[in-house]
Design a protein around this motif. Structure first.
Motif, PDB file in Angstrom:
ATOM      1  N   LEU A  25       0.835  -1.205   0.000  1.00 21.15           N
ATOM      2  CA  LEU A  25       0.000   0.000   0.000  1.00 21.15           C
ATOM      3  C   LEU A  25       0.871   1.256   0.000  1.00 21.15           C
ATOM      4  N   VAL A  26       1.905   1.249   0.827  1.00 23.00           N
ATOM      5  CA  VAL A  26       2.800   2.423   0.911  1.00 23.00           C
ATOM      6  C   VAL A  26       3.502   2.653  -0.429  1.00 23.00           C
ATOM      7  N   ILE A  27       3.967   1.563  -1.043  1.00 23.06           N
ATOM      8  CA  ILE A  27       4.625   1.684  -2.357  1.00 23.06           C
ATOM      9  C   ILE A  27       3.630   2.233  -3.391  1.00 23.06           C
ATOM     10  N   GLY A  28       2.414   1.700  -3.356  1.00 19.64           N
ATOM     11  CA  GLY A  28       1.374   2.140  -4.295  1.00 19.64           C
ATOM     12  C   GLY A  28       1.057   3.612  -4.130  1.00 19.64           C
ATOM     13  N   LEU A  29       1.015   4.069  -2.879  1.00 18.32           N
ATOM     14  CA  LEU A  29       0.727   5.487  -2.634  1.00 18.32           C
ATOM     15  C   LEU A  29       1.865   6.366  -3.176  1.00 18.32           C
ATOM     16  N   GLY A  30       3.080   5.855  -3.065  1.00 16.23           N
ATOM     17  CA  GLY A  30       4.233   6.574  -3.625  1.00 16.23           C
ATOM     18  C   GLY A  30       4.115   6.697  -5.142  1.00 16.23           C
ATOM     19  N   ILE A  31       3.729   5.583  -5.778  1.00 18.44           N
ATOM     20  CA  ILE A  31       3.565   5.603  -7.252  1.00 18.44           C
ATOM     21  C   ILE A  31       2.432   6.569  -7.629  1.00 18.44           C
ATOM     22  N   SER A  32       1.339   6.518  -6.837  1.00 20.93           N
ATOM     23  CA  SER A  32       0.196   7.415  -7.103  1.00 20.93           C
ATOM     24  C   SER A  32       0.629   8.873  -7.040  1.00 20.93           C
ATOM     25  N   ARG A  33       1.448   9.172  -6.058  1.00 21.87           N
ATOM     26  CA  ARG A  33       1.902  10.553  -5.881  1.00 21.87           C
ATOM     27  C   ARG A  33       2.697  11.009  -7.108  1.00 21.87           C
ATOM     28  N   TRP A  34       3.523  10.107  -7.595  1.00 23.50           N
ATOM     29  CA  TRP A  34       4.339  10.434  -8.771  1.00 23.50           C
ATOM     30  C   TRP A  34       3.449  10.636 -10.004  1.00 23.50           C
TER      31      TRP A  34
ATOM     32  N   LYS B  86      -5.374  13.836  -0.270  1.00 23.43           N
ATOM     33  CA  LYS B  86      -5.059  15.263  -0.173  1.00 23.43           C
ATOM     34  C   LYS B  86      -3.546  15.479  -0.233  1.00 23.43           C
ATOM     35  N   LYS B  87      -2.812  14.573   0.406  1.00 23.62           N
ATOM     36  CA  LYS B  87      -1.349  14.682   0.446  1.00 23.62           C
ATOM     37  C   LYS B  87      -0.756  14.334  -0.924  1.00 23.62           C
ATOM     38  N   ILE B  88      -1.315  13.288  -1.551  1.00 24.36           N
ATOM     39  CA  ILE B  88      -0.802  12.863  -2.867  1.00 24.36           C
ATOM     40  C   ILE B  88      -0.958  13.997  -3.873  1.00 24.36           C
ATOM     41  N   SER B  89      -2.153  14.557  -3.907  1.00 23.63           N
ATOM     42  CA  SER B  89      -2.402  15.624  -4.870  1.00 23.63           C
ATOM     43  C   SER B  89      -3.621  16.438  -4.448  1.00 23.63           C
ATOM     44  N   PRO B  90      -3.434  17.715  -4.090  1.00 26.65           N
ATOM     45  CA  PRO B  90      -4.597  18.547  -3.750  1.00 26.65           C
ATOM     46  C   PRO B  90      -5.607  18.632  -4.892  1.00 26.65           C
ATOM     47  N   SER B  91      -5.121  18.582  -6.129  1.00 24.18           N
ATOM     48  CA  SER B  91      -6.049  18.644  -7.273  1.00 24.18           C
ATOM     49  C   SER B  91      -6.937  17.411  -7.310  1.00 24.18           C
ATOM     50  N   LEU B  92      -6.322  16.253  -7.044  1.00 25.12           N
ATOM     51  CA  LEU B  92      -7.105  15.013  -7.023  1.00 25.12           C
ATOM     52  C   LEU B  92      -8.113  15.049  -5.884  1.00 25.12           C
ATOM     53  N   PHE B  93      -7.703  15.609  -4.752  1.00 25.67           N
ATOM     54  CA  PHE B  93      -8.606  15.678  -3.610  1.00 25.67           C
ATOM     55  C   PHE B  93      -9.836  16.515  -3.956  1.00 25.67           C
ATOM     56  N   LYS B  94      -9.589  17.631  -4.654  1.00 28.76           N
ATOM     57  CA  LYS B  94     -10.721  18.493  -5.034  1.00 28.76           C
ATOM     58  C   LYS B  94     -11.650  17.766  -6.008  1.00 28.76           C
ATOM     59  N   LEU B  95     -11.048  16.915  -6.806  1.00 32.22           N
ATOM     60  CA  LEU B  95     -11.824  16.189  -7.820  1.00 32.22           C
ATOM     61  C   LEU B  95     -12.584  15.012  -7.210  1.00 32.22           C
ATOM     62  N   LEU B  96     -11.935  14.274  -6.322  1.00 34.15           N
ATOM     63  CA  LEU B  96     -12.494  13.015  -5.838  1.00 34.15           C
ATOM     64  C   LEU B  96     -12.974  13.063  -4.389  1.00 34.15           C
TER      65      LEU B  96
END
Lengths: 166, 193
Positions: A130-139, B93-103
């Protein structure tokens, strides 16, 4: 009663999903907008009996969902505007935020279960996945954002009394 | 391997969470007016349901069962689901604020989705192993998403159909979903050989 539509009518949804927002601030060349409708089920026929609609309409949630667009149309504070996002953006966003972490979680869990056969090792592997996946998602989200794929577009000023359903 | 595939197939189609167990009817009627909203809600629910199953199985096995706290199961699972939703919201929200606003719009709706709690409780009742629990939750969530997408597609067509005024709106939607439930009942007649 209206005439029935011909069977060859185009049933495809419009390419842009529209929403209505208020201009709440102007910052240089950008305008900050606050969406009017924050829950997708807030306006359904059973809204009065549904407990879900209240959650998304709180003021802090509205504030959290503010977004910025380029103010090329000289918008002023208080104006109502129609904005849009491309239809495939929601699909791309959902895939990035949810499908990638879920896929890595399941992949890591399946590999651990196949290799070790222990529930606790599988559990730990899933958390790592899950942590790895979240990292990929962020990228991936960073790349989409850099390309401007996730940005809403200004479409037009809203007509008086215009709503999402009109 | 075969038993895992059958478990997921059964959870997704034979005992579909919406059409077989009648759970999660509020989002079924609420977010199926557009196909894109149904996809967004379906994917968010799939993610939260799987995470909740993971956390629920862990808490139940390591805390509730050993200490004889089974009577706290429902309230514990409600807390787990609310935490899973909050966690997901924070992460997106941390991954992407834009995605958070969307989803972000779909996440609070999941907290009040009885399908998520229902599946967590069914997992305990079924006394499934860890990996089976996760796959059962995933299969159920995929079945949930499938019905949302099918129903949204049908409702988009219904919106431009000439429906008699008496049945327009929710009545025809309920008739359609009942026909869909009848169609899904066909899966219960399938045997694995």
């Amino acid at each position: 009663m209206d005439e029935p539509l011909h069977s060859t009518a185009d049933f495809s949804a419009p390419p842009v999903i529209e929403g209505i927002a208020h201009v709440v601030a102007i910052e240089g060349k950008f305008a900050w907008l606050e969406p009017e409708q924050t829950t997708s089920c807030g306006s359904c026929a059973s809204a009065s009996a549904c407990g879900s609609k209240g959650i998304g309409t709180m003021a802090n949630r509205l504030e959290q969902r503010r977004f910025r667009i380029a103010n090329d149309a000289n918008l002023a504070i208080g104006e109502r505007v129609v904005f849009g996002i491309h239809e495939n953006v929601l699909l791309k966003g959902s895939f990035t935020a949810y499908a990638i972490p879920l896929a890595t979680l399941l992949l890591a869990g399946s590999l651990a279960q196949w290799q070790f056969g222990s529930d606790f090792i599988t559990m730990a592997a899933m958390v790592v996945g899950l942590v790895i996946g979240l990292g990929i998602s962020r990228w991936v989200a960073g790349r989409l954002h850099a390309k401007g794929d996730l940005d809403p577009l200004f479409l037009r000023r809203a007509r008086p009394g215009e709503t999402c359903n009109s | 391997m075969k038993e895992y595939v059958l478990l997921m197939f059964s959870a997704a189609l034979v005992n579909n969470v919406i059409l077989g167990r009648f759970l999660g009817l509020c989002p079924t009627m609420g977010v199926t007016t557009r196909l894109d909203a149904a996809v967004g809600m379906g994917m968010a629910t799939t993610f939260v349901m799987t995470i909740s199953a993971l956390a629920g199985w862990t808490v139940n096995t390591l805390l509730l069962v050993p200490f004889g706290l089974g009577y706290l199961r429902t309230i514990t699972f409600i807390l787990i689901i609310a935490s899973a939703v909050q966690f997901t919201e924070m992460v997106v929200k941390k991954i992407s604020p834009s995605l958070f606003k969307l989803l972000g719009i779909y996440l609070p709706l999941i907290t009040t989705n009885c399908a998520v709690l229902g599946i967590a409780l069914l997992l305990v009742e079924g006394k499934l192993s860890f990996i089976s629990s996760i796959l059962f939750a995933l299969g159920s969530a995929m079945g949930f998403s499938l019905v949302l997408v099918i129903f949204a597609g049908l409702r988009e067509r219904l919106a431009v159909m000439d429906v008699p005024r008496l049945f327009a709106g929710p009545p025809i939607a309920f008739i359609v979903v009942s026909l869909l439930a009848l169609a899904f009942m066909g899966f219960s007649g399938m045997g694995a050989s």
